[in-house]
Design an enzyme around this catalytic site. Structure first.
Site, PDB file in Angstrom:
ATOM      1  N   CYS A   1      -7.999  -4.373  31.020  1.00 25.42           N
ATOM      2  CA  CYS A   1      -8.235  -5.810  31.201  1.00 25.42           C
ATOM      3  C   CYS A   1      -9.022  -6.368  30.027  1.00 25.42           C
ATOM      4  O   CYS A   1      -9.118  -7.575  29.871  1.00 25.42           O
ATOM      5  CB  CYS A   1      -8.987  -6.057  32.499  1.00 25.42           C
ATOM      6  SG  CYS A   1     -10.663  -5.444  32.445  1.00 25.42           S
TER       7      CYS A   1
ATOM      8  N   PHE B   1      -4.973   0.638  39.009  1.00 21.23           N
ATOM      9  CA  PHE B   1      -4.558   1.962  38.528  1.00 21.23           C
ATOM     10  C   PHE B   1      -5.186   2.341  37.196  1.00 21.23           C
ATOM     11  O   PHE B   1      -5.196   3.511  36.831  1.00 21.23           O
ATOM     12  CB  PHE B   1      -3.019   2.014  38.405  1.00 21.23           C
ATOM     13  CG  PHE B   1      -2.477   1.334  37.164  1.00 21.23           C
ATOM     14  CD1 PHE B   1      -2.474   1.987  35.930  1.00 21.23           C
ATOM     15  CD2 PHE B   1      -1.974   0.039  37.209  1.00 21.23           C
ATOM     16  CE1 PHE B   1      -1.999   1.368  34.785  1.00 21.23           C
ATOM     17  CE2 PHE B   1      -1.497  -0.592  36.069  1.00 21.23           C
ATOM     18  CZ  PHE B   1      -1.509   0.086  34.860  1.00 21.23           C
TER      19      PHE B   1
ATOM     20  N   SER C   1      -4.891  -7.407  39.415  1.00 18.72           N
ATOM     21  CA  SER C   1      -4.228  -8.530  38.746  1.00 18.72           C
ATOM     22  C   SER C   1      -4.690  -9.865  39.351  1.00 18.72           C
ATOM     23  O   SER C   1      -5.144  -9.914  40.498  1.00 18.72           O
ATOM     24  CB  SER C   1      -2.720  -8.385  38.876  1.00 18.72           C
ATOM     25  OG  SER C   1      -2.380  -8.353  40.246  1.00 18.72           O
TER      26      SER C   1
ATOM     27  N   GLU D   1      -2.627   3.080  44.848  1.00 16.53           N
ATOM     28  CA  GLU D   1      -1.673   4.083  45.345  1.00 16.53           C
ATOM     29  C   GLU D   1      -1.034   4.864  44.204  1.00 16.53           C
ATOM     30  O   GLU D   1      -0.476   5.929  44.406  1.00 16.53           O
ATOM     31  CB  GLU D   1      -0.603   3.412  46.222  1.00 16.53           C
ATOM     32  CG  GLU D   1       0.346   2.447  45.521  1.00 16.53           C
ATOM     33  CD  GLU D   1      -0.233   1.042  45.316  1.00 16.53           C
ATOM     34  OE1 GLU D   1      -1.468   0.879  45.314  1.00 16.53           O
ATOM     35  OE2 GLU D   1       0.586   0.111  45.133  1.00 16.53           O
TER      36      GLU D   1
ATOM     37  N   LYS E   1     -10.376   1.963  48.897  1.00 14.98           N
ATOM     38  CA  LYS E   1      -8.920   2.117  48.837  1.00 14.98           C
ATOM     39  C   LYS E   1      -8.520   2.092  47.366  1.00 14.98           C
ATOM     40  O   LYS E   1      -8.421   1.036  46.748  1.00 14.98           O
ATOM     41  CB  LYS E   1      -8.189   0.998  49.591  1.00 14.98           C
ATOM     42  CG  LYS E   1      -6.707   1.347  49.747  1.00 14.98           C
ATOM     43  CD  LYS E   1      -5.774   0.179  49.658  1.00 14.98           C
ATOM     44  CE  LYS E   1      -5.538  -0.369  48.305  1.00 14.98           C
ATOM     45  NZ  LYS E   1      -4.753   0.492  47.369  1.00 14.98           N
TER      46      LYS E   1
ATOM     47  N   GLU F   1       0.126 -11.800  30.787  1.00 12.16           N
ATOM     48  CA  GLU F   1      -0.613 -10.548  30.556  1.00 12.16           C
ATOM     49  C   GLU F   1       0.420  -9.428  30.431  1.00 12.16           C
ATOM     50  O   GLU F   1       1.143  -9.124  31.388  1.00 12.16           O
ATOM     51  CB  GLU F   1      -1.567 -10.245  31.717  1.00 12.16           C
ATOM     52  CG  GLU F   1      -2.410  -9.013  31.436  1.00 12.16           C
ATOM     53  CD  GLU F   1      -3.328  -8.609  32.577  1.00 12.16           C
ATOM     54  OE1 GLU F   1      -2.982  -8.846  33.751  1.00 12.16           O
ATOM     55  OE2 GLU F   1      -4.392  -8.025  32.286  1.00 12.16           O
TER      56      GLU F   1
HETATM   57  P1  NAD Z   1      -2.706  -4.787  41.199  1.00  7.38           P
HETATM   58  O1  NAD Z   1      -3.224  -6.148  41.408  1.00  7.38           O
HETATM   59  O2  NAD Z   1      -1.247  -4.556  41.307  1.00  7.38           O
HETATM   60  O3  NAD Z   1      -3.389  -3.758  42.256  1.00  7.38           O
HETATM   61  C1  NAD Z   1      -4.778  -3.733  42.460  1.00  7.38           C
HETATM   62  C2  NAD Z   1      -5.070  -3.270  43.888  1.00  7.38           C
HETATM   63  O4  NAD Z   1      -4.512  -4.211  44.813  1.00  7.38           O
HETATM   64  C3  NAD Z   1      -4.443  -1.919  44.230  1.00  7.38           C
HETATM   65  O5  NAD Z   1      -5.349  -1.210  45.026  1.00  7.38           O
HETATM   66  C4  NAD Z   1      -3.170  -2.287  44.980  1.00  7.38           C
HETATM   67  O6  NAD Z   1      -2.809  -1.304  45.932  1.00  7.38           O
HETATM   68  C5  NAD Z   1      -3.564  -3.572  45.684  1.00  7.38           C
HETATM   69  N1  NAD Z   1      -2.440  -4.515  45.831  1.00  7.38           N
HETATM   70  C6  NAD Z   1      -1.341  -4.621  45.040  1.00  7.38           C
HETATM   71  N2  NAD Z   1      -0.557  -5.631  45.480  1.00  7.38           N
HETATM   72  C7  NAD Z   1      -1.181  -6.171  46.554  1.00  7.38           C
HETATM   73  C8  NAD Z   1      -0.876  -7.250  47.430  1.00  7.38           C
HETATM   74  N3  NAD Z   1       0.229  -7.984  47.281  1.00  7.38           N
HETATM   75  N4  NAD Z   1      -1.735  -7.530  48.429  1.00  7.38           N
HETATM   76  C9  NAD Z   1      -2.874  -6.808  48.601  1.00  7.38           C
HETATM   77  N5  NAD Z   1      -3.208  -5.771  47.790  1.00  7.38           N
HETATM   78  C10 NAD Z   1      -2.375  -5.457  46.782  1.00  7.38           C
HETATM   79  O7  NAD Z   1      -3.269  -4.300  39.778  1.00  7.38           O
HETATM   80  P2  NAD Z   1      -2.897  -2.989  38.963  1.00  7.38           P
HETATM   81  O8  NAD Z   1      -1.501  -3.129  38.445  1.00  7.38           O
HETATM   82  O9  NAD Z   1      -3.252  -1.774  39.741  1.00  7.38           O
HETATM   83  O10 NAD Z   1      -3.953  -3.083  37.760  1.00  7.38           O
HETATM   84  C11 NAD Z   1      -3.724  -3.843  36.612  1.00  7.38           C
HETATM   85  C12 NAD Z   1      -4.345  -5.218  36.701  1.00  7.38           C
HETATM   86  O11 NAD Z   1      -5.736  -5.112  36.980  1.00  7.38           O
HETATM   87  C13 NAD Z   1      -4.249  -5.997  35.398  1.00  7.38           C
HETATM   88  O12 NAD Z   1      -3.933  -7.335  35.679  1.00  7.38           O
HETATM   89  C14 NAD Z   1      -5.644  -5.889  34.816  1.00  7.38           C
HETATM   90  O13 NAD Z   1      -6.004  -6.926  33.926  1.00  7.38           O
HETATM   91  C15 NAD Z   1      -6.467  -5.914  36.051  1.00  7.38           C
HETATM   92  N6  NAD Z   1      -7.789  -5.345  35.812  1.00  7.38           N
HETATM   93  C16 NAD Z   1      -8.851  -6.194  35.780  1.00  7.38           C
HETATM   94  C17 NAD Z   1     -10.112  -5.698  35.511  1.00  7.38           C
HETATM   95  C18 NAD Z   1     -11.295  -6.627  35.460  1.00  7.38           C
HETATM   96  O14 NAD Z   1     -12.411  -6.148  35.574  1.00  7.38           O
HETATM   97  N7  NAD Z   1     -11.099  -7.919  35.306  1.00  7.38           N
HETATM   98  C19 NAD Z   1     -10.305  -4.333  35.276  1.00  7.38           C
HETATM   99  C20 NAD Z   1      -9.194  -3.496  35.334  1.00  7.38           C
HETATM  100  C21 NAD Z   1      -7.934  -4.011  35.604  1.00  7.38           C
END
Ligand code: NAD
Length: 499
Positions: free
Chosen positions: A289, A157, A234, A184, A181, A390
């Site tokens: 991140c 997000f 994450s 959401e 994708k 985090e």
């Molecule tokens: P998230 O892991 O909750 O969601 C990321 C994606 O995975 C979304 O599209 C979501 O719909 C999907 N998703 C969520 N739960 C899932 C599951 N159980 N199974 C399959 N798909 C699932 O992350 P977020 O809250 O949207 O974003 C924040 C996180 O992203 C933080 O941990 C941040 O550090 C990380 N991030 C990392 C980078 C990087 O380049 N390392 C960059 C930006 C954000």
């Protein structure tokens, strides 16, 4: 562009095979304006049925797109880049409305995303192979880079414009077709940008868009036509995506979460360090991140820097970003996330951290959004939960230490390895830090060393699962596979076979 009414939130559409359409199921997830707390749209939670339609469309488009000369594919991206520039402010406003970051922050992320499109426009040069004549007598050898097929992007997000653009411009330039994708929580920016790619002339099925959460992701990971998956999110989900995707025989690159350190040396320039740490910790409300979530202050740096830091942070204006005047910092993404971050601050205090600036007391008039002010927790120690989890919010941990060696050792014990920075006037200390620190992106007098389009976004440890990173030449390698061709031609008239 989709018009979204506040009182009757529109359900977002999917894009498959060049058609905008409704999702097949009835499950929805709300999209908020985090500045006001209002629901502004609904994300359909797609399942296998919608995924199959999108992947089939991408698979059908692949044979023609992959045979289209790279320079013609690049021309579509040149038009896309021009349309992104023409619609720059509208896209930034859309990002701010659904995400909550300030307009300046939305513009900055879009600029970084456009740089990825500019990079991808160079694809005819990026795809060139190598040749060696006479690798053996009369035998030549060459390498070719060929596309993989249907590629998938799964995004978080926190950068609704930039992170999808890390993935599909390069994937498409290399001759793949794509299914995105987005999160959401922020589907609207992705939809707006997808309409511009359609307008730029990407043929039907080359780029497709589905929405949803775990069910949708798992259907994409298991689909036999999908060849490669790019994920950002994450760490637990990154690990799941990497393990599931590779088990299904896909190439996967998965960026995970982080806990980044900024080391402030006693000889640092106080003003630069204060500005750097403030921007690093509280930019995008800490939902980055690459956020500098822990400052390690060495020796007398504590007395010099911390009072300045607290003064700067206490002057920051927190408020709604969907109107003028713009604040310094906007809300968090959802009420639940804001409450989670506040609980982590409570937890740090109960474990013995001192509150230097307290964002829990923030008051914002005329807006019912998900606000939390910038918070500094001082005297954080390695045993505390806030030191390891985090937080992903506007919270800076301060750890006080005396020795550079001990500080580097502490940083290197973190399971993550996204970014690490040092503020110093000493070339010797900077060199030592750069060489020894276990992080994939290192900043020297720069608090957020997030690499740009031409270099890999290079996390280590639990911040990355895979082999080839996003962006730069590694991105091109990820979205192509290499073929080595050896050739020999028979006939008279060569040195080896004279007439
Ligand atoms: P998230 O892991 O909750 O969601 C990321 C994606 O995975 C979304 O599209 C979501 O719909 C999907 N998703 C969520 N739960 C899932 C599951 N159980 N199974 C399959 N798909 C699932 O992350 P977020 O809250 O949207 O974003 C924040 C996180 O992203 C933080 O941990 C941040 O550090 C990380 N991030 C990392 C980078 C990087 O380049 N390392 C960059 C930006 C954000």
């Amino acid at each position: 562009m989709p018009q979204v009414e506040t009182n009757r939130p529109e359900v977002c559409q999917l894009f498959a095979g060049g058609e905008w359409c409704e999702a097949s199921g009835a499950d929805r997830s709300p999209v908020y304006n985090p500045s006001s707390g209002e629901v502004i749209a609904q994300t359909p939670m797609c399942g296998a049925e919608d995924v199959n339609v999108a992947v089939d469309a991408a698979a059908n488009a692949f044979p023609v797109w992959s045979e289209t000369p790279p320079v013609e594919r690049a021309r579509v991206l040149f038009r896309f880049k021009m349309l992104l520039e023409e619609n720059f402010d509208g896209i930034a406003r859309c990002t701010t409305r659904e995400h909550g970051k300030t307009l300046v922050e939305s513009r900055t992320e879009l600029r970084r995303g456009i740089e990825m499109v500019e990079f991808a426009c160079g694809v005819p040069s990026l795809l060139t192979g190598e040749t060696l004549e006479n690798i053996a007598r009369g035998i030549d050898c060459e390498t070719l880079r060929q596309p993989l097929g249907v590629c998938v992007g799964l995004t978080p997000f926190n950068f609704p414009a930039m992170i999808p653009l890390w993935m599909y411009p390069v994937a498409l330039a290399c001759g793949n077709t794509f299914v995105l994708k987005p999160s959401e929580k922020v589907p609207l920016t992705a939809i707006m940008i997808a309409r511009l790619l359609e307008q730029a002339g990407a043929p039907a099925g080359v780029f497709n868009l589905v929405h949803g959460g775990r069910e949708c992701v798992d259907a994409l990971l298991a689909h036999p036509q999908v060849r490669a998956v790019s994920f950002v999110g994450s760490t637990p989900v990154a690990r799941h995506v990497y393990e599931t995707g590779t088990r299904h025989g896909k190439r996967v690159q998965a960026n995970g979460g982080a806990k980044n350190f900024v080391l402030v040396m006693p000889d640092t320039d106080v003003e630069s360090a204060t500005r750097g740490v403030t921007e690093g910790a509280f930019g995008c409300a800490g939902e980055r991140c690459m956020a500098s979530s822990t400052a390690i202050v060495l020796g007398r740096a504590a007395e010099a820097v911390l009072p300045e830091l607290a003064k700067t942070v206490d002057q920051m204006k927190v408020g709604p970003t969907d109107r003028e005047p713009q604040p310094d910092m906007g809300p968090l993404i959802t009420r639940e996330h804001r409450d989670r971050v506040a609980r982590l601050i409570d937890n740090g205090v109960s474990e013995g951290a001192h509150v230097l600036s307290d964002g829990r007391r923030v008051e914002v008039n005329d807006a019912d959004g998900f606000f939390l002010g910038p918070t500094i927790l001082d005297h954080v120690t390695d045993e505390m939960i806030v030191a390891h989890e985090e937080i992903f919010g506007p919270v800076l941990n301060v750890m006080r230490m005396d020795e550079l060696d001990a500080a580097i050792d502490l940083i290197n014990r973190s399971p993550y390895g996204n970014g690490a920075s040092i503020f110093t006037r000493s070339g010797k200390a900077a060199r030592e830090f750069k060489h020894r620190v276990k992080a994939g992106m290192v900043g020297i007098n720069i608090s957020v060393p997030a690499s740009m389009a031409w270099f890999p976004f290079s996390g280590w440890g639990d911040s990355f699962f895979g082999d080839l990173h996003m962006q730069g030449k590694e991105g091109v390698q990820f979205f192509t596979r290499q073929k080595v061709v050896m050739s020999r031609w028979f006939g008279e008239g060569s040195v080896w076979n004279p007439r």
